[in-house]
Design a protein around this motif. Structure first.
Motif, PDB file in Angstrom:
ATOM      1  N   GLN A  28       0.840  -1.198   0.000  1.00  0.00           N
ATOM      2  CA  GLN A  28       0.000   0.000   0.000  1.00  0.00           C
ATOM      3  C   GLN A  28       0.880   1.256   0.000  1.00  0.00           C
ATOM      4  O   GLN A  28       1.849   1.352   0.743  1.00  0.00           O
ATOM      5  CB  GLN A  28      -0.897  -0.012   1.231  1.00  0.00           C
ATOM      6  N   LEU A  47      -6.199  -3.495   3.953  1.00  0.00           N
ATOM      7  CA  LEU A  47      -5.991  -2.048   3.964  1.00  0.00           C
ATOM      8  C   LEU A  47      -5.340  -1.658   5.286  1.00  0.00           C
ATOM      9  O   LEU A  47      -5.835  -2.003   6.360  1.00  0.00           O
ATOM     10  CB  LEU A  47      -7.334  -1.335   3.812  1.00  0.00           C
ATOM     11  N   ARG A  48      -4.209  -0.943   5.211  1.00  0.00           N
ATOM     12  CA  ARG A  48      -3.577  -0.416   6.416  1.00  0.00           C
ATOM     13  C   ARG A  48      -4.238   0.901   6.788  1.00  0.00           C
ATOM     14  O   ARG A  48      -4.310   1.818   5.971  1.00  0.00           O
ATOM     15  CB  ARG A  48      -2.080  -0.212   6.197  1.00  0.00           C
ATOM     16  N   THR A  49      -4.725   1.002   8.017  1.00  0.00           N
ATOM     17  CA  THR A  49      -5.424   2.205   8.460  1.00  0.00           C
ATOM     18  C   THR A  49      -4.447   3.176   9.118  1.00  0.00           C
ATOM     19  O   THR A  49      -3.293   2.838   9.382  1.00  0.00           O
ATOM     20  CB  THR A  49      -6.548   1.844   9.455  1.00  0.00           C
ATOM     21  N   VAL A  50      -4.931   4.394   9.397  1.00  0.00           N
ATOM     22  CA  VAL A  50      -4.060   5.437   9.932  1.00  0.00           C
ATOM     23  C   VAL A  50      -3.523   5.094  11.321  1.00  0.00           C
ATOM     24  O   VAL A  50      -2.475   5.601  11.734  1.00  0.00           O
ATOM     25  CB  VAL A  50      -4.799   6.792   9.979  1.00  0.00           C
ATOM     26  N   ASP A  51      -4.226   4.232  12.055  1.00  0.00           N
ATOM     27  CA  ASP A  51      -3.760   3.871  13.393  1.00  0.00           C
ATOM     28  C   ASP A  51      -2.794   2.680  13.384  1.00  0.00           C
ATOM     29  O   ASP A  51      -2.406   2.175  14.438  1.00  0.00           O
ATOM     30  CB  ASP A  51      -4.940   3.578  14.332  1.00  0.00           C
ATOM     31  N   THR A  53      -3.288  -0.373  12.184  1.00  0.00           N
ATOM     32  CA  THR A  53      -3.900  -1.696  12.090  1.00  0.00           C
ATOM     33  C   THR A  53      -4.241  -1.990  10.629  1.00  0.00           C
ATOM     34  O   THR A  53      -4.152  -1.119   9.760  1.00  0.00           O
ATOM     35  CB  THR A  53      -5.167  -1.776  12.955  1.00  0.00           C
ATOM     36  N   SER A  54      -4.625  -3.230  10.362  1.00  0.00           N
ATOM     37  CA  SER A  54      -5.014  -3.594   8.999  1.00  0.00           C
ATOM     38  C   SER A  54      -6.463  -4.071   8.981  1.00  0.00           C
ATOM     39  O   SER A  54      -6.939  -4.671   9.940  1.00  0.00           O
ATOM     40  CB  SER A  54      -4.091  -4.679   8.431  1.00  0.00           C
ATOM     41  N   ARG A  55      -7.143  -3.786   7.890  1.00  0.00           N
ATOM     42  CA  ARG A  55      -8.535  -4.210   7.720  1.00  0.00           C
ATOM     43  C   ARG A  55      -8.611  -5.170   6.552  1.00  0.00           C
ATOM     44  O   ARG A  55      -8.267  -4.828   5.422  1.00  0.00           O
ATOM     45  CB  ARG A  55      -9.444  -3.000   7.489  1.00  0.00           C
TER      46      ARG A  55
END
Length: 222
Positions: A28, A47-51, A53-55
């Motif tokens: 990503q 998807l890597r999130t701003v915090d 973690t991954s979704r």
């Protein structure tokens, strides 16, 4: 030219590369300089999130394009793609991929159809998370991976990643896995799950009659 022939031509546009289990195949945020055509194995898309973690977004199997949306848009990649077990993929330079697609109207239509199928799968996954019991969701995920890899040994996923794929925490997943293991349906080791009783798992995955949201899923053909 038939669509199957077009996909074969596409495979000839770049070299085929091998990936080891848990290799990060696409990252990503990186530039979309190439598109991958998965020819063997399964991948985890997240998807890597701003915090940090991954979704989980989904599993993908053979004859799937990876990274094509970045190629079409010219933007950075919007998800990570990780190999679940050993994989092979044809590496297509973006400029060559786009040139070929522009020449082939039938391939464009097929790509649009596949994107619609992917969206439908995502919507179905969301409805499953709301409507189906954990053991059903787990059975379906394991059978899907087994189908993609043509093997009853699912390797390369941590328990946390498997839990994400069925919409629960690792702690919630543990008793469900333990029950299947104790009944002899599965054998588990670190980053390895072996399906021992595939017919039992199929029966768990197929939910018939019990509400409009619950139905038999017919694509688990191992």
């Amino acid at each position: 030219m038939a669509v199957d022939e077009l996909w074969q031509k596409l495979r000839e546009l770049g070299p085929e590369k091998s990936y080891r289990s848990r290799d990060l195949m696409l990252s990503q945020g990186e530039a979309g300089t190439s598109v991958l055509l998965l020819t063997r194995g399964a991948v985890w898309v997240a998807l890597r999130t701003v915090d940090g973690t991954s979704r989980f977004l989904g599993f993908r199997g053979p004859l799937t394009l990876l990274g094509e949306m970045s190629a079409f848009s010219g933007r950075a990649r919007n998800a990570d793609v990780m190999a679940v077990g050993p994989c092979r993929a044809v590496v297509l330079p973006t400029d060559r991929f786009l040139w070929f697609v522009k020449q082939q109207r039938d391939l464009v239509l097929d790509l649009l159809w596949r994107e619609q199928e992917r969206r439908h799968e995502s919507e179905l996954k969301c409805s499953e998370l709301k409507a189906l019991p954990l053991e059903v969701r787990l059975a379906r995920s394991l059978l899907r991976l087994a189908e993609f890899t043509a093997s009853l040994r699912v390797a390369g996923l941590t328990r946390e990643e498997l839990a994400q794929s069925v919409g629960v925490t690792r702690g919630a997943l543990r008793p469900a896995l333990a029950e299947l293991r104790e009944s002899g349906v599965l054998a588990t080791r670190r980053q390895l799950i072996e399906i021992k009783k595939v017919e039992v798992l199929r029966s768990l995955a197929c939910v018939c009659g019990g509400g409009a949201a619950l139905r038999c899923d017919s694509h688990h053909n191992i």
